[in-house]
Motif scaffolding. Structure first.
Motif, PDB file in Angstrom:
ATOM      1  N   ALA A   1       0.898  -1.788   0.062  1.00  0.00           N
ATOM      2  CA  ALA A   1      -0.012  -0.120  -0.085  1.00  0.00           C
ATOM      3  C   ALA A   1       0.595   1.431   0.123  1.00  0.00           C
ATOM      4  O   ALA A   1       1.066   2.166   0.786  1.00  0.00           O
ATOM      5  CB  ALA A   1      -0.960   0.023   1.531  1.00  0.00           C
ATOM      6  N   VAL A   2       1.443   1.521  -1.437  1.00  0.00           N
ATOM      7  CA  VAL A   2       2.233   2.426  -1.209  1.00  0.00           C
ATOM      8  C   VAL A   2       1.712   3.752  -1.362  1.00  0.00           C
ATOM      9  O   VAL A   2       1.362   4.859  -1.646  1.00  0.00           O
ATOM     10  CB  VAL A   2       3.756   2.488  -2.089  1.00  0.00           C
ATOM     11  CG1 VAL A   2       3.269   2.538  -3.853  1.00  0.00           C
ATOM     12  CG2 VAL A   2       4.302   3.632  -1.754  1.00  0.00           C
ATOM     13  N   HIS A   3       0.026   3.999  -2.177  1.00  0.00           N
ATOM     14  CA  HIS A   3      -0.949   4.826  -2.260  1.00  0.00           C
ATOM     15  C   HIS A   3      -1.969   4.320  -2.079  1.00  0.00           C
ATOM     16  O   HIS A   3      -2.274   3.291  -2.049  1.00  0.00           O
ATOM     17  CB  HIS A   3      -0.617   4.883  -3.444  1.00  0.00           C
ATOM     18  CG  HIS A   3      -1.241   6.542  -4.582  1.00  0.00           C
ATOM     19  ND1 HIS A   3      -2.364   6.402  -4.325  1.00  0.00           N
ATOM     20  CD2 HIS A   3      -0.958   7.767  -5.044  1.00  0.00           C
ATOM     21  CE1 HIS A   3      -3.092   7.510  -5.428  1.00  0.00           C
ATOM     22  NE2 HIS A   3      -2.226   8.784  -4.477  1.00  0.00           N
ATOM     23  N   TYR A   4      -3.274   5.124  -1.652  1.00  0.00           N
ATOM     24  CA  TYR A   4      -4.262   4.009  -1.031  1.00  0.00           C
ATOM     25  C   TYR A   4      -4.927   3.561  -2.032  1.00  0.00           C
ATOM     26  O   TYR A   4      -5.957   3.337  -2.323  1.00  0.00           O
ATOM     27  CB  TYR A   4      -4.659   5.592  -0.935  1.00  0.00           C
ATOM     28  CG  TYR A   4      -5.641   6.468  -1.121  1.00  0.00           C
ATOM     29  CD1 TYR A   4      -6.606   6.382  -2.316  1.00  0.00           C
ATOM     30  CD2 TYR A   4      -4.988   8.050  -1.839  1.00  0.00           C
ATOM     31  CE1 TYR A   4      -7.014   7.028  -2.761  1.00  0.00           C
ATOM     32  CE2 TYR A   4      -5.149   9.004  -2.599  1.00  0.00           C
ATOM     33  CZ  TYR A   4      -6.607   8.787  -3.458  1.00  0.00           C
ATOM     34  OH  TYR A   4      -7.070   9.707  -4.097  1.00  0.00           O
ATOM     35  N   LEU A   5      -4.743   4.064  -3.596  1.00  0.00           N
ATOM     36  CA  LEU A   5      -5.911   3.282  -4.688  1.00  0.00           C
ATOM     37  C   LEU A   5      -5.530   2.552  -5.020  1.00  0.00           C
ATOM     38  O   LEU A   5      -6.110   1.409  -5.457  1.00  0.00           O
ATOM     39  CB  LEU A   5      -5.505   4.230  -6.124  1.00  0.00           C
ATOM     40  CG  LEU A   5      -5.748   5.786  -6.668  1.00  0.00           C
ATOM     41  CD1 LEU A   5      -5.049   6.100  -7.679  1.00  0.00           C
ATOM     42  CD2 LEU A   5      -7.280   6.062  -6.491  1.00  0.00           C
ATOM     43  N   ILE A   6      -4.601   1.664  -4.033  1.00  0.00           N
ATOM     44  CA  ILE A   6      -4.107   0.091  -4.211  1.00  0.00           C
ATOM     45  C   ILE A   6      -6.019  -0.430  -3.184  1.00  0.00           C
ATOM     46  O   ILE A   6      -5.989  -1.740  -3.686  1.00  0.00           O
ATOM     47  CB  ILE A   6      -3.231  -0.542  -3.454  1.00  0.00           C
ATOM     48  CG1 ILE A   6      -2.526  -2.256  -3.621  1.00  0.00           C
ATOM     49  CG2 ILE A   6      -3.286  -0.094  -1.812  1.00  0.00           C
ATOM     50  CD1 ILE A   6      -1.535  -2.319  -3.514  1.00  0.00           C
ATOM     51  N   GLY A   7      -6.512   0.295  -3.072  1.00  0.00           N
ATOM     52  CA  GLY A   7      -6.698   0.136  -1.792  1.00  0.00           C
ATOM     53  C   GLY A   7      -8.685  -0.801  -2.920  1.00  0.00           C
ATOM     54  O   GLY A   7      -9.736  -1.078  -2.350  1.00  0.00           O
TER      55      GLY A   7
ATOM     56  N   GLU B   1      13.239   3.355   0.779  1.00  0.00           N
ATOM     57  CA  GLU B   1      12.560   2.095   0.667  1.00  0.00           C
ATOM     58  C   GLU B   1      11.317   3.615   1.196  1.00  0.00           C
ATOM     59  O   GLU B   1      10.685   4.169   2.014  1.00  0.00           O
ATOM     60  CB  GLU B   1      12.554   1.907   2.756  1.00  0.00           C
ATOM     61  CG  GLU B   1      13.732   0.521   2.054  1.00  0.00           C
ATOM     62  CD  GLU B   1      13.285  -0.473   1.295  1.00  0.00           C
ATOM     63  OE1 GLU B   1      11.838  -0.290   1.371  1.00  0.00           O
ATOM     64  OE2 GLU B   1      13.652  -0.895   0.269  1.00  0.00           O
ATOM     65  N   PRO B   2       9.640   3.511   0.717  1.00  0.00           N
ATOM     66  CA  PRO B   2       8.864   4.285   0.840  1.00  0.00           C
ATOM     67  C   PRO B   2       8.128   3.607   2.402  1.00  0.00           C
ATOM     68  O   PRO B   2       8.283   2.631   2.313  1.00  0.00           O
ATOM     69  CB  PRO B   2       7.653   3.505  -0.739  1.00  0.00           C
ATOM     70  CG  PRO B   2       8.302   1.939  -0.801  1.00  0.00           C
ATOM     71  CD  PRO B   2       9.576   1.739  -0.676  1.00  0.00           C
ATOM     72  N   ASN B   3       7.259   4.160   2.331  1.00  0.00           N
ATOM     73  CA  ASN B   3       6.311   4.985   2.958  1.00  0.00           C
ATOM     74  C   ASN B   3       5.053   4.153   2.858  1.00  0.00           C
ATOM     75  O   ASN B   3       4.056   4.548   1.729  1.00  0.00           O
ATOM     76  CB  ASN B   3       5.428   6.505   4.106  1.00  0.00           C
ATOM     77  CG  ASN B   3       5.284   6.377   4.717  1.00  0.00           C
ATOM     78  OD1 ASN B   3       5.439   5.419   5.906  1.00  0.00           O
ATOM     79  ND2 ASN B   3       4.042   7.282   4.989  1.00  0.00           N
TER      80      ASN B   3
END
Length: 212
Positions: free
Chosen positions: A112-118, A190-192
């Motif tokens: 889940a590096v970006h909320y659109l993965i939801g 390393e991404p948040n």
């Protein structure tokens, strides 16, 4: 038969090319009509811009061709296994999009590096590699997807699932964006990663959260 479904597959097949989610005849699209218990699926090896509604193949869950003169997609087993095991799925879009495929070639799950993965889940698992068109690949994809609406296919691409072809395609397109963001952030460090708790809130808002 299934005139609406055929038209939609032709339309979204062209969008696969236009949105850079595949090349040539790569990938495939299907729509399952649960009332008729039949699947409309793109044919094997035919360029999307050459595909006409009459080229779409209609099959049943036992892989019998009910209508059509062409061979159905080589990934028919992968489509069927989801329709047999997921009653929330009525359409599948399989892509060879560049960034999602790159992540799959690393054998990584997409976090889940970006909320659109939801749109797919709190993360997207990666299926173990298996020969394209094989039952092993179908089984690996089903396992990797779990309750989610997508899975990466090891060294291959992405499969996106939806209640209809519009939602499946949208998931595929947005996951390519998330995959590109992951690629870029990994190149920086390393991404948040968004927490599972925060992703649960996102998925509830999206309507994709699976209550157990």
């Amino acid at each position: 038969m299934m005139i609406k479904e055929k038209d939609l597959i032709v339309c979204y097949g062209k969008r696969l090319i236009d949105r850079n989610l595949t090349t040539g005849s790569g990938g495939n699209i299907s729509i399952y009509n649960r009332e008729q218990n039949l699947i409309a699926i793109s044919p094997s090896g035919l360029d999307y811009y050459d595909t006409k509604p009459e080229d779409i193949v209609i099959v049943d869950l036992d892989k019998n061709i009910v209508e059509g003169n062409l061979k159905p997609s080589s990934e028919l087993d992968m489509h069927i296994i989801f329709y047999k095991n997921r009653d929330d799925i009525n359409s599948i879009v399989h892509t060879h999009s560049k960034f999602a495929t790159a992540i799959s070639c690393m054998g990584w799950e997409l976090p889940a590096v970006h909320y659109l993965i939801g749109m797919a889940g709190s993360s997207v698992g990666c299926a173990d590699y298996a020969l394209y068109g094989s039952k092993a690949l179908a089984e690996n994809a089903l396992k990797a997807a779990g309750d989610n609406n997508a899975a990466l296919l090891g060294n291959h691409g992405l499969i996106a699932l939806g209640d209809d072809v519009e939602s499946a395609f949208s998931t595929a397109e947005h996951l390519e964006f998330v995959s590109e963001i992951y690629y870029l952030t990994k190149s920086l460090g390393e991404p948040n990663i968004i927490s599972n708790k925060d992703m649960a809130d996102v998925m509830k808002k999206f309507g994709t959260y699976k209550y157990k």
